[in-house]
Design an enzyme around this catalytic site. Sequence first.
Site, mmCIF file in Angstrom:
data_model
loop_
_atom_site.group_PDB
_atom_site.id
_atom_site.type_symbol
_atom_site.label_atom_id
_atom_site.label_comp_id
_atom_site.label_asym_id
_atom_site.label_seq_id
_atom_site.Cartn_x
_atom_site.Cartn_y
_atom_site.Cartn_z
ATOM 1 N N GLY A 17 0.789 -1.221 0.000
ATOM 2 C CA GLY A 17 0.000 0.000 0.000
ATOM 3 C C GLY A 17 0.827 1.279 0.000
ATOM 4 O O GLY A 17 1.855 1.402 -0.682
ATOM 5 N N TYR A 148 -11.819 4.220 14.479
ATOM 6 C CA TYR A 148 -10.835 4.695 13.507
ATOM 7 C C TYR A 148 -10.775 6.220 13.502
ATOM 8 O O TYR A 148 -9.697 6.815 13.599
ATOM 9 C CB TYR A 148 -11.198 4.174 12.113
ATOM 10 C CG TYR A 148 -10.266 4.636 11.028
ATOM 11 C CD1 TYR A 148 -8.964 4.161 10.956
ATOM 12 C CD2 TYR A 148 -10.688 5.542 10.056
ATOM 13 C CE1 TYR A 148 -8.105 4.580 9.951
ATOM 14 C CE2 TYR A 148 -9.844 5.959 9.049
ATOM 15 C CZ TYR A 148 -8.555 5.475 8.995
ATOM 16 O OH TYR A 148 -7.704 5.892 8.002
ATOM 17 N N VAL A 181 -8.287 5.611 -0.421
ATOM 18 C CA VAL A 181 -7.169 5.322 -1.314
ATOM 19 C C VAL A 181 -7.198 3.851 -1.712
ATOM 20 O O VAL A 181 -7.464 2.963 -0.881
ATOM 21 C CB VAL A 181 -5.823 5.653 -0.630
ATOM 22 C CG1 VAL A 181 -4.645 5.340 -1.551
ATOM 23 C CG2 VAL A 181 -5.783 7.122 -0.213
ATOM 24 N N ARG A 206 -18.569 9.119 -2.902
ATOM 25 C CA ARG A 206 -18.424 10.086 -1.819
ATOM 26 C C ARG A 206 -17.222 11.007 -2.006
ATOM 27 O O ARG A 206 -17.081 11.993 -1.295
ATOM 28 C CB ARG A 206 -18.353 9.380 -0.466
ATOM 29 C CG ARG A 206 -17.058 8.685 -0.158
ATOM 30 C CD ARG A 206 -17.127 7.959 1.175
ATOM 31 N NE ARG A 206 -15.842 7.402 1.549
ATOM 32 C CZ ARG A 206 -15.623 6.693 2.660
ATOM 33 N NH1 ARG A 206 -16.621 6.457 3.485
ATOM 34 N NH2 ARG A 206 -14.421 6.218 2.938
#
Length: 246
Positions: A17, A148, A181, A206
Amino acid sequence: MGRLDGKTVLITAAAQGIGRRSAQLCASEGAVVIATDVNAAALAELATESPSVTVRRLDVLRRDEIETLAAELADSVDVLFNCAGCVPDGDAADTTDDVWQQTFDLNVRSMFWLCRAFLPAFRRRRAGSIINMASVAGLKGVPRRLAYGASKAAVVGLTKCLAADTVADGIRCNCICPGTVDTPSWRGRVAASHDPQRARAQFEARQPMGRVGTADEIAWMVVYLASDESSFTTGASMVVDGGWSM
């Protein structure tokens, strides 16, 4: 001449990532990169891609491992990028105490441990850049991201306080606040949803730009904050979110 020539950058969660792309781009810009993660196999693959990348297994939930690594390497590290984190789903009704604790342990406490371990060497040299991975979810409310979002808000606060405490020592501390992402972690969450195609469409809708971001688009911000180009930037929350937080 690279933007990071002469700098050594240590990155956590570098096996995939954003962490992986950051390691690759920092190396391409001339940095010596120390890539750390718990996934030794993925790190080994990364190490074959560039002679400027060395890898070390590191569990950021183990304070003793962090302190051992810092004792060995801190004097040579110019940039610390704290990228490790998790994205649990849940609201106040179904977020358990264990999930809350695990989220804050990985997203916040490990970051605090790493900053604390590397700061003495940065202070001795009166130089250093700390980059923390936050999120737009730490700046605005996002449904079903209670633990989170709260943890990433804590990262924003941690970053600002560290910046205030260290600016007189020549140290900079900033955080990056991405929107959604496209990473292996995100793809896994989409695939695990009840309707993956609908979930992907909702994530894309969104974002005002109509798409999710790429790991490259966040990693280039890491390069900027690691470089001397950002020498007048500290305590900042760098939003890279396709306009989601507008």
